[in-house]
Design a protein around this motif. Structure first.
Motif, short mmCIF file in Angstrom:
data_model
loop_
_atom_site.label_atom_id
_atom_site.label_comp_id
_atom_site.label_asym_id
_atom_site.label_seq_id
_atom_site.Cartn_x
_atom_site.Cartn_y
_atom_site.Cartn_z
N THR A 100 0.83 -1.20 0.00
CA THR A 100 0.00 0.00 0.00
C THR A 100 0.87 1.25 0.00
OG1 THR A 100 -1.61 -1.27 1.27
CG2 THR A 100 -1.99 1.08 1.10
N ASP A 101 1.99 1.22 0.72
CA ASP A 101 2.93 2.35 0.70
C ASP A 101 3.37 2.67 -0.72
OD1 ASP A 101 2.87 2.42 3.46
OD2 ASP A 101 4.86 1.54 3.73
N LEU A 102 3.77 1.64 -1.46
CA LEU A 102 4.26 1.85 -2.83
C LEU A 102 3.17 2.40 -3.74
CD1 LEU A 102 6.43 -1.36 -3.25
CD2 LEU A 102 7.25 0.99 -3.04
N LEU A 103 2.00 1.83 -3.67
CA LEU A 103 0.90 2.30 -4.52
C LEU A 103 0.53 3.75 -4.20
CD1 LEU A 103 -1.66 -0.62 -4.86
CD2 LEU A 103 -0.37 0.48 -6.66
N LEU A 104 0.26 4.01 -2.93
CA LEU A 104 -0.23 5.33 -2.55
C LEU A 104 0.84 6.42 -2.67
CD1 LEU A 104 -2.52 4.49 0.49
CD2 LEU A 104 -3.20 5.03 -1.85
N SER A 105 2.09 6.10 -2.35
CA SER A 105 3.12 7.14 -2.43
C SER A 105 3.38 7.53 -3.88
CB SER A 105 4.41 6.69 -1.76
OG SER A 105 4.95 5.56 -2.41
N GLY A 106 3.42 6.56 -4.78
CA GLY A 106 3.59 6.89 -6.20
C GLY A 106 2.39 7.63 -6.76
N GLN A 121 -10.95 5.45 -8.83
CA GLN A 121 -10.75 5.07 -10.24
C GLN A 121 -9.37 5.48 -10.73
OE1 GLN A 121 -14.14 6.72 -12.28
NE2 GLN A 121 -15.52 5.12 -11.55
N LYS A 122 -8.92 6.67 -10.35
CA LYS A 122 -7.57 7.11 -10.72
C LYS A 122 -6.52 6.20 -10.09
CE LYS A 122 -8.20 12.07 -11.43
NZ LYS A 122 -7.84 13.41 -10.95
N LEU A 123 -6.75 5.84 -8.82
CA LEU A 123 -5.82 4.94 -8.13
C LEU A 123 -5.79 3.57 -8.81
CD1 LEU A 123 -3.87 4.38 -5.78
CD2 LEU A 123 -5.88 3.86 -4.37
N GLN A 124 -6.93 3.08 -9.24
CA GLN A 124 -6.98 1.79 -9.94
C GLN A 124 -6.24 1.86 -11.26
OE1 GLN A 124 -11.25 1.30 -9.96
NE2 GLN A 124 -11.21 -0.02 -8.14
N GLU A 125 -6.38 2.97 -11.99
CA GLU A 125 -5.63 3.14 -13.25
C GLU A 125 -4.13 3.17 -12.96
OE1 GLU A 125 -6.96 6.56 -15.47
OE2 GLU A 125 -9.06 5.95 -15.26
N TYR A 126 -3.74 3.89 -11.91
CA TYR A 126 -2.32 3.96 -11.55
C TYR A 126 -1.79 2.57 -11.18
CZ TYR A 126 1.97 5.07 -9.12
OH TYR A 126 3.28 5.09 -8.73
N SER A 127 -2.59 1.79 -10.45
CA SER A 127 -2.12 0.48 -9.99
C SER A 127 -1.99 -0.54 -11.12
CB SER A 127 -3.05 -0.07 -8.90
OG SER A 127 -4.28 -0.46 -9.44
N GLU A 128 -2.63 -0.27 -12.26
CA GLU A 128 -2.46 -1.17 -13.42
C GLU A 128 -1.04 -1.14 -13.95
OE1 GLU A 128 -5.46 -0.20 -16.28
OE2 GLU A 128 -7.09 -0.83 -14.95
N ASN A 129 -0.33 -0.03 -13.71
CA ASN A 129 1.08 0.10 -14.08
C ASN A 129 1.30 -0.26 -15.55
OD1 ASN A 129 3.80 0.59 -13.87
ND2 ASN A 129 4.25 -1.23 -12.65
N LYS A 130 0.60 0.41 -16.43
CA LYS A 130 0.66 0.11 -17.87
C LYS A 130 2.05 0.35 -18.46
CE LYS A 130 -4.21 0.87 -18.52
NZ LYS A 130 -5.27 1.71 -19.04
N GLN A 131 2.85 1.21 -17.81
CA GLN A 131 4.21 1.46 -18.29
C GLN A 131 5.18 0.37 -17.84
OE1 GLN A 131 2.62 3.72 -16.23
NE2 GLN A 131 1.75 5.01 -17.83
N LYS A 132 4.70 -0.54 -17.00
CA LYS A 132 5.50 -1.66 -16.47
C LYS A 132 6.75 -1.17 -15.74
CE LYS A 132 2.70 -4.63 -18.28
NZ LYS A 132 1.59 -5.02 -17.48
N LYS A 133 6.58 -0.09 -14.96
CA LYS A 133 7.69 0.44 -14.16
C LYS A 133 7.81 -0.34 -12.87
CE LYS A 133 7.57 5.27 -15.56
NZ LYS A 133 7.40 6.65 -15.06
N ILE A 134 9.02 -0.46 -12.37
CA ILE A 134 9.24 -1.03 -11.05
C ILE A 134 8.87 0.05 -10.05
CG2 ILE A 134 10.96 -1.90 -9.42
CD1 ILE A 134 12.48 -3.02 -11.84
N LEU A 135 7.95 -0.28 -9.15
CA LEU A 135 7.50 0.72 -8.18
C LEU A 135 8.52 0.87 -7.07
CD1 LEU A 135 3.71 -0.14 -7.83
CD2 LEU A 135 4.78 1.60 -9.25
N ARG A 136 8.88 2.11 -6.81
CA ARG A 136 9.78 2.47 -5.72
C ARG A 136 9.20 3.68 -5.01
NH1 ARG A 136 14.43 -0.31 -6.71
NH2 ARG A 136 14.97 -0.72 -8.86
N MET A 137 9.64 3.88 -3.79
CA MET A 137 9.20 5.06 -3.07
C MET A 137 9.71 6.30 -3.80
SD MET A 137 7.33 4.72 -0.52
CE MET A 137 7.04 4.17 1.10
N PRO A 138 8.83 7.22 -4.15
CA PRO A 138 9.29 8.42 -4.85
C PRO A 138 10.07 9.34 -3.91
CG PRO A 138 6.92 8.50 -4.46
CD PRO A 138 7.39 7.17 -3.98
N ASP A 139 10.96 10.08 -4.50
CA ASP A 139 11.71 11.07 -3.75
C ASP A 139 10.75 12.18 -3.35
OD1 ASP A 139 13.69 13.77 -4.07
OD2 ASP A 139 14.54 12.04 -3.03
#
Length: 163
Positions: free
Chosen positions: A82-88, A140-158
Motif C-alpha cells: 500500500t505504501d508503494l501504490l499510494l506514495s507513487g 478510479q484514478k488509483l486503480q488506473e495507476y495500480s495497473e502500471n501500464k508502463q511496467k515500471k518497477i515501483l519504488r518510493m518516490p523522492d
C-alpha cells in the motif's frame, strides 16, 4: 501469552524473537471484525479482529498543510504494498487535486491498508468494494495507476516529486 515475531536486522538477516506480554486490557473506540470467508465475528479469534479508530476531525486546515499530511499518510501506511501504490499515486496526482478531490483522498486514506490495496487492484473477492466507493473518481484514478501500464518497477518516490 507468547508472540513470535520476525524482522530484518541491519545486515538483512532474519532475527527471530519471542516476547512474553502481560495481560493488557484494551478498549477500542470502534471494533471492526472482518473475515475473508465469513462476516460473522469470532470473539475467540484475535487474528481476525481489527481495531479501527475513528479519524481525527480536522477543521480549518489549509491546503498546503493538508497536502503535506496526505503525502506523509500516503508514504507511511505500514504495509509496503500500500505504501508503494499510494506514495507513487500521491507523487503523481496530489499536487493537481482540487480541494474536493483532496477531501475524498483524505477519506480514502482513513480506510484499512489491505482494503485500499485490494480495492486499488480490483480484487473484490478478498475485500468487497463498499457502495461508498463505487463511484469514486479518486479510487478510479488509483486503480488506473495500480495497473502500471508502463511496467515500471515501483519504488518510493523522492520527496521532491511531490512539489
Amino acid at each position: 501469552m507468547l508472540i513470535k515475531s520476525v524482522f530484518q536486522s541491519r545486515r538483512n538477516a532474519a532475527v527471530f524473537t519471542t516476547v512474553r506480554l502481560a495481560s493488557i486490557a484494551m478498549k477500542p473506540v470502534t471494533t471492526s471484525c472482518r473475515s475473508m470467508s465469513t462476516s460473522k465475528a469470532n470473539d475467540d479469534d484475535d487474528v481476525v479482529q481489527r481495531i479501527k479508530v475513528d479519524p481525527i476531525k480536522r477543521v480549518n486546515e489549509d491546503l498546503q498543510t493538508k497536502r503535506a499530511r496526505l503525502v506523509y499518510q500516503s508514504r507511511k501506511r505500514g504495509i509496503l504494498e500500500t505504501d508503494l501504490l499510494l506514495s507513487g499515486f500521491a507523487a503523481k496526482h496530489l499536487k493537481h487535486m482540487s480541494p474536493d478531490e483532496l477531501n475524498e483522498y483524505d477519506e480514502l486514506l482513513n480506510e484499512l491498508d489491505w482494503d485500499i490495496y485490494y480495492w486499488a487492484t480490483k480484487n473484490y473477492t478478498v475485500t468487497p468494494l463498499p457502495k461508498k466507493w463505487q463511484d469514486s473518481a479518486i479510487l478510479q484514478k488509483l486503480q488506473e495507476y495500480s495497473e502500471n501500464k508502463q511496467k515500471k518497477i515501483l519504488r518510493m518516490p523522492d520527496l521532491a516529486e511531490f512539489r
